[in-house]
Scaffold this motif. Structure first.
Motif, mmCIF file in Angstrom:
data_model
loop_
_atom_site.group_PDB
_atom_site.id
_atom_site.type_symbol
_atom_site.label_atom_id
_atom_site.label_comp_id
_atom_site.label_asym_id
_atom_site.label_seq_id
_atom_site.Cartn_x
_atom_site.Cartn_y
_atom_site.Cartn_z
ATOM 1 N N TRP A 74 0.844 -1.201 0.000
ATOM 2 C CA TRP A 74 0.000 0.000 0.000
ATOM 3 C C TRP A 74 0.874 1.245 0.000
ATOM 4 O O TRP A 74 0.646 2.179 -0.769
ATOM 5 C CB TRP A 74 -0.907 0.030 1.227
ATOM 6 N N ALA A 75 1.877 1.270 0.885
ATOM 7 C CA ALA A 75 2.718 2.466 1.003
ATOM 8 C C ALA A 75 3.423 2.775 -0.316
ATOM 9 O O ALA A 75 3.534 3.942 -0.711
ATOM 10 C CB ALA A 75 3.735 2.281 2.128
ATOM 11 N N TYR A 80 5.389 6.106 -1.368
ATOM 12 C CA TYR A 80 6.587 5.946 -0.546
ATOM 13 C C TYR A 80 7.600 5.039 -1.245
ATOM 14 O O TYR A 80 7.227 4.101 -1.954
ATOM 15 C CB TYR A 80 6.230 5.341 0.816
ATOM 16 N N GLN A 81 8.891 5.318 -1.009
ATOM 17 C CA GLN A 81 9.954 4.490 -1.542
ATOM 18 C C GLN A 81 10.225 3.312 -0.600
ATOM 19 O O GLN A 81 10.017 3.404 0.614
ATOM 20 C CB GLN A 81 11.231 5.312 -1.716
ATOM 21 N N SER A 82 10.696 2.214 -1.163
ATOM 22 C CA SER A 82 10.972 1.021 -0.360
ATOM 23 C C SER A 82 11.931 1.322 0.791
ATOM 24 O O SER A 82 11.743 0.847 1.916
ATOM 25 C CB SER A 82 11.545 -0.091 -1.241
ATOM 26 N N ALA A 83 12.933 2.128 0.502
ATOM 27 C CA ALA A 83 13.912 2.462 1.542
ATOM 28 C C ALA A 83 13.261 3.228 2.686
ATOM 29 O O ALA A 83 13.625 3.041 3.853
ATOM 30 C CB ALA A 83 15.053 3.281 0.939
ATOM 31 N N GLU A 84 12.312 4.099 2.369
ATOM 32 C CA GLU A 84 11.601 4.841 3.408
ATOM 33 C C GLU A 84 10.795 3.885 4.285
ATOM 34 O O GLU A 84 10.808 3.977 5.525
ATOM 35 C CB GLU A 84 10.658 5.861 2.777
ATOM 36 N N ILE A 85 10.074 2.985 3.648
ATOM 37 C CA ILE A 85 9.210 2.049 4.369
ATOM 38 C C ILE A 85 10.022 1.191 5.325
ATOM 39 O O ILE A 85 9.628 0.941 6.465
ATOM 40 C CB ILE A 85 8.445 1.167 3.369
ATOM 41 N N GLU A 86 11.180 0.743 4.850
ATOM 42 C CA GLU A 86 12.010 -0.142 5.657
ATOM 43 C C GLU A 86 12.772 0.592 6.756
ATOM 44 O O GLU A 86 13.309 -0.038 7.663
ATOM 45 C CB GLU A 86 12.998 -0.879 4.745
ATOM 46 N N ASP A 123 4.620 8.697 9.265
ATOM 47 C CA ASP A 123 5.172 9.926 8.688
ATOM 48 C C ASP A 123 6.058 10.666 9.683
ATOM 49 O O ASP A 123 7.003 11.358 9.281
ATOM 50 C CB ASP A 123 4.045 10.845 8.198
ATOM 51 N N CYS A 124 5.763 10.538 10.958
ATOM 52 C CA CYS A 124 6.587 11.200 11.975
ATOM 53 C C CYS A 124 8.013 10.662 11.970
ATOM 54 O O CYS A 124 8.982 11.427 12.047
ATOM 55 C CB CYS A 124 5.978 11.002 13.361
ATOM 56 N N PHE A 125 8.151 9.342 11.864
ATOM 57 C CA PHE A 125 9.491 8.757 11.859
ATOM 58 C C PHE A 125 10.263 9.152 10.599
ATOM 59 O O PHE A 125 11.468 9.407 10.650
ATOM 60 C CB PHE A 125 9.400 7.243 11.989
ATOM 61 N N LEU A 126 9.567 9.219 9.473
ATOM 62 C CA LEU A 126 10.220 9.660 8.238
ATOM 63 C C LEU A 126 10.670 11.112 8.366
ATOM 64 O O LEU A 126 11.787 11.468 7.967
ATOM 65 C CB LEU A 126 9.262 9.508 7.059
ATOM 66 N N ALA A 127 9.796 11.946 8.909
ATOM 67 C CA ALA A 127 10.130 13.359 9.070
ATOM 68 C C ALA A 127 11.272 13.543 10.065
ATOM 69 O O ALA A 127 12.140 14.402 9.879
ATOM 70 C CB ALA A 127 8.896 14.139 9.534
#
Length: 295
Positions: A74-75, A80-86, A123-127
């Motif tokens: 879904w992401a 979202y990119q795979s690297a972001e998700i992981e 999204d918080c962790f990505l930010a």
């Protein structure tokens, strides 16, 4: 001035009832992430069925996460990119939302970020990674179970520059002019008072601050039965606004440089939000940005 919302136009339910319905829905989604929960079947929040203690079907969770794909798939589908998700705790990705606000926020090192409706903290962790140790990310959610989930995710990661606060996005537990960037992912449509949300956003932003929001918008009139239905609203459908309405709300709150960009490709996953509804004919995800004047 309060913007037009389903609660304003229909007297069959109150703003309080709308908030309670939304809170109940996302409490259920949060419960799906609890390893010892016996209230749900399946492996993630999308399209799963809630059962009561007698194992009788009570409700199928739909909308916002109605496809049968994994949360990771879904992401990727919504941007979202795979690297972001992981890079984030796996249980922070609940399979919710309709875009990737961190991709349009242009976050910089040292900035303070506020996430409206932060859920499990994805999204918080990505930010937090983008703003670095000198920056800070604050997630706001009105669902206690989501705040608990997000805090557990934080404790299991090495992220120190993120915190989660319980509160409503219409009444932010944040001081005036302390935030550089506000992000949000498919949450604005859930609010019964969108004008108040933008006024609160304007209040907490520093001069020159900005909003970067992913949300659904209407491209055609929504059937009355969906707009007046609490479950439809909780499923990120019934509370969606037209593009011109969102522009007006931002403008009335004081924002400038307003841009709302529909993303036609998102009709593919919106089509999966309901087998009995052609929602992609009236609904699309959009990138919504705006800025608070510098002085």
């Amino acid at each position: 001035m309060t913007g037009s919302t389903p609660a304003d136009d229909d007297e069959s339910f109150t703003e309080t009832e709308q908030r309670e319905t939304v809170r109940d829905r996302y409490t259920a989604v949060a419960a799906e992430t609890t390893a010892d929960s016996d209230s749900y079947t399946g492996t993630d929040c999308c399209g799963e069925t809630e059962t009561d203690s007698d194992d009788t079907t009570a409700e199928t969770i739909t909308g916002c996460c109605t496809n049968d794909e994994s949360s990771k798939e879904w992401a990727e589908q919504v941007g979202y990119q795979s690297a972001e998700i992981e890079s984030v705790p796996s249980e922070a990705n609940l399979g919710l939302g309709c875009g990737n606000p961190t991709a349009i926020a242009n976050l910089e090192l040292g900035e303070f970020v506020l996430d409206l409706g932060s859920g499990g903290g994805f999204d918080c962790f990505l930010a937090a990674d983008k703003v670095g140790p000198d920056g800070l990310v604050v997630g706001i959610d009105m669902t206690p179970a989501m705040i608990e989930t997000a805090r557990e995710n934080r404790s299991e990661s090495d992220t120190e520059n993120v915190e989660f606060r319980l509160g409503e996005i219409e009444h932010l537990p944040v001081s005036d002019e302390t935030i550089d960037v506000i992000i949000s992912n498919c949450v604005l449509n859930l609010s019964p008072d969108k004008q108040q949300v933008f006024e609160e956003a304007y209040r907490v932003l520093c001069p020159g601050g900005r909003v970067a929001i992913s949300d659904v918008v209407l491209t055609a009139a929504l059937p009355d039965e969906l707009r007046a239905d609490l479950d439809s609203i909780a499923e990120c459908v019934g509370g969606a606004s037209r593009i011109d309405e969102v522009e007006t709300l931002l403008d009335q709150a004081g924002f400038q440089d307003i841009q709302i960009e529909p993303i036609d490709e998102t009709r593919d996953f919106i089509r999966e939000w309901g087998d009995d509804r052609d929602l992609d004919d009236v609904l699309v995800s959009a990138r919504i940005t705006g800025a608070k004047p510098s002085g």
